[in-house]
Design a protein around this motif. Sequence first.
Motif, mmCIF file in Angstrom:
data_model
loop_
_atom_site.group_PDB
_atom_site.id
_atom_site.type_symbol
_atom_site.label_atom_id
_atom_site.label_comp_id
_atom_site.label_asym_id
_atom_site.label_seq_id
_atom_site.Cartn_x
_atom_site.Cartn_y
_atom_site.Cartn_z
ATOM 1 N N GLN A 120 0.818 -1.207 0.000
ATOM 2 C CA GLN A 120 0.000 0.000 0.000
ATOM 3 C C GLN A 120 0.855 1.262 0.000
ATOM 4 N N VAL A 121 0.380 2.268 -0.730
ATOM 5 C CA VAL A 121 1.067 3.568 -0.784
ATOM 6 C C VAL A 121 0.163 4.596 -0.106
ATOM 7 N N ASN A 122 0.156 4.562 1.226
ATOM 8 C CA ASN A 122 -0.760 5.421 1.980
ATOM 9 C C ASN A 122 -0.170 6.789 2.276
ATOM 10 N N ASP A 123 0.916 6.820 2.995
ATOM 11 C CA ASP A 123 1.523 8.058 3.469
ATOM 12 C C ASP A 123 2.852 8.216 2.748
ATOM 13 N N CYS A 124 2.822 8.797 1.556
ATOM 14 C CA CYS A 124 3.998 8.824 0.682
ATOM 15 C C CYS A 124 4.216 10.203 0.076
ATOM 16 N N ILE A 125 5.443 10.447 -0.361
ATOM 17 C CA ILE A 125 5.760 11.624 -1.148
ATOM 18 C C ILE A 125 6.639 11.203 -2.315
ATOM 19 N N THR A 126 6.571 11.979 -3.391
ATOM 20 C CA THR A 126 7.402 11.746 -4.567
ATOM 21 C C THR A 126 8.459 12.835 -4.640
ATOM 22 N N LEU A 127 9.720 12.430 -4.803
ATOM 23 C CA LEU A 127 10.835 13.373 -4.897
ATOM 24 C C LEU A 127 11.678 13.045 -6.123
ATOM 25 N N ALA A 128 12.292 14.077 -6.685
ATOM 26 C CA ALA A 128 13.175 13.850 -7.829
ATOM 27 C C ALA A 128 14.461 13.175 -7.367
ATOM 28 N N ARG A 206 16.652 20.163 2.255
ATOM 29 C CA ARG A 206 17.604 20.119 1.149
ATOM 30 C C ARG A 206 17.125 19.110 0.110
ATOM 31 N N PRO A 207 17.579 19.229 -1.131
ATOM 32 C CA PRO A 207 17.212 18.219 -2.133
ATOM 33 C C PRO A 207 17.616 16.820 -1.671
ATOM 34 N N GLN A 208 16.819 15.841 -2.034
ATOM 35 C CA GLN A 208 17.092 14.431 -1.756
ATOM 36 C C GLN A 208 17.147 14.129 -0.258
ATOM 37 N N THR A 209 16.319 14.840 0.497
ATOM 38 C CA THR A 209 16.144 14.548 1.917
ATOM 39 C C THR A 209 14.656 14.556 2.243
ATOM 40 N N VAL A 210 14.283 13.857 3.307
ATOM 41 C CA VAL A 210 12.926 13.902 3.837
ATOM 42 C C VAL A 210 13.008 14.118 5.344
ATOM 43 N N THR A 211 11.926 14.640 5.914
ATOM 44 C CA THR A 211 11.828 14.731 7.364
ATOM 45 C C THR A 211 10.666 13.876 7.838
ATOM 46 N N VAL A 212 10.800 13.348 9.048
ATOM 47 C CA VAL A 212 9.747 12.552 9.675
ATOM 48 C C VAL A 212 9.681 12.927 11.152
ATOM 49 N N THR A 213 8.540 12.648 11.761
ATOM 50 C CA THR A 213 8.406 12.793 13.203
ATOM 51 C C THR A 213 8.676 11.437 13.838
ATOM 52 N N LYS A 253 10.464 10.640 23.965
ATOM 53 C CA LYS A 253 10.696 11.935 23.339
ATOM 54 C C LYS A 253 10.107 11.916 21.934
ATOM 55 N N ARG A 254 9.816 13.121 21.426
ATOM 56 C CA ARG A 254 9.246 13.238 20.084
ATOM 57 C C ARG A 254 9.947 14.402 19.382
ATOM 58 N N GLY A 255 10.404 14.176 18.162
ATOM 59 C CA GLY A 255 11.095 15.234 17.448
ATOM 60 C C GLY A 255 11.177 14.975 15.962
ATOM 61 N N LYS A 256 11.618 15.998 15.232
ATOM 62 C CA LYS A 256 11.805 15.889 13.793
ATOM 63 C C LYS A 256 13.178 15.303 13.484
ATOM 64 N N PHE A 257 13.195 14.315 12.604
ATOM 65 C CA PHE A 257 14.446 13.728 12.135
ATOM 66 C C PHE A 257 14.558 13.963 10.632
ATOM 67 N N ILE A 258 15.775 14.071 10.159
ATOM 68 C CA ILE A 258 16.016 14.237 8.729
ATOM 69 C C ILE A 258 16.728 12.998 8.209
ATOM 70 N N ILE A 259 16.285 12.525 7.034
ATOM 71 C CA ILE A 259 16.891 11.353 6.393
ATOM 72 C C ILE A 259 17.496 11.793 5.068
ATOM 73 N N ASP A 260 18.789 11.560 4.899
ATOM 74 C CA ASP A 260 19.454 11.829 3.628
ATOM 75 C C ASP A 260 19.293 10.587 2.756
ATOM 76 N N LEU A 261 18.599 10.723 1.635
ATOM 77 C CA LEU A 261 18.279 9.561 0.810
ATOM 78 C C LEU A 261 19.490 9.035 0.045
ATOM 79 N N VAL A 262 20.539 9.846 -0.082
ATOM 80 C CA VAL A 262 21.741 9.410 -0.792
ATOM 81 C C VAL A 262 22.681 8.681 0.162
#
Length: 270
Positions: A120-128, A206-213, A253-262
Motif C-alpha cells: 500500500q502507498v498510503n503516506d507517501c511523497i514523490t521526490l526527484a 535540502r534536495p534528496q532529503t525527507v523529514t519525519v516525526t 521523546k518526540r522530534g523531527k528527524f532528517i533522512i538523507d536519501l543518498v
Amino acid sequence: MPKQFPAVVALALAGACLFASPARADDADRALLSTFCDAADIKESTCTRARNYPDAGNRECDVKLTSDRHSGRFIAAGNLLLVVNYESGCEPHATDNGGAVVFEQSGGKTIFRSFQPGSQVNDCITLAKSAQQDWLMCITGHIGQGNLETGVAEFVFTQDYSKNVSISPDFLITAVDSIRAYGANVVTCKERSKYFEISDIKAGPRPQTVTVTVRHADAATIGKACRKGFPRPKEIFGKLSRGEAYVPEGYEKRGKFIIDLVTRKVGPQG
C-alpha cells in the motif's frame, strides 16, 4: 504495513489531472478498472471479478480502488507509472487486506502492469532522484500481536521482460511500539537509542532529503529508565528479560528527524 500510513500529491492520469467531482472520479476509476476487469464486473470504483489476480485459484477476487495514489517516473528513463491502493476480500490481515495496482502511462494510454498485494502507498511523497527518475518514499506500517511496526521505505520498482512491474520496500529506518503488547515500550540498557513510532513524512530542507516525526528514547531516556528513574507502568504484560527496562507511555521523546536519501544517514533535524 497499519494504515499506517493520507498523501497529498498531484496526480496525472493519461496526461490530465483527476477531477474532484464524483462523476469524473468514477469515470477515471472505471478507465483504470477496465484494464483488468470486464465492464459487466465494474461497480463504481470496484471490480467484482479481477482478471489474473495473484494466487486467486478458483476464487473470484474483488478489487476496490481507494483515493491513495501516486505517479512518477519510478523506473530510470521509463514512462510515468501510476500506483493506486486497493482493498480486496482475497487479501488477509498479513497484507493489510489489500495492496497496490501499478499502471504505466504511455502515448495517452493507461496500461495495467501488476497487482502488488501488501504494497500500500498510503503516506507517501514523490521526490526527484535524477532528471530521469523519481523516488517514492513512504511511511509503512503493520500491527501484529499488539506490536505496531512503522518505517520509512523507498518503494523500489523493477520491470521484467514481460513488462510487468514489481515493487519492493527498501527500509531506511524502522520502529516498533509495543505498548499494546506489553503495556509499555521496552528498551535494552545497552542501546543508545530506540525508535518507537515514525510518522508525518515531508520533503526535507535540502534536495534528496525527507523529514519525519519520530517518537523515541535517546541515550538519556534509556539511562534514566535503566536506573529506575521512571515510574512503573500502570499495567504490564509478561516479564522483562535481564538488561531491559520499561519506558512508560508519555516518557518518550518526540522530534523531527532528517533522512538523507543518498547517504542514508538519519539524525535529529537542527
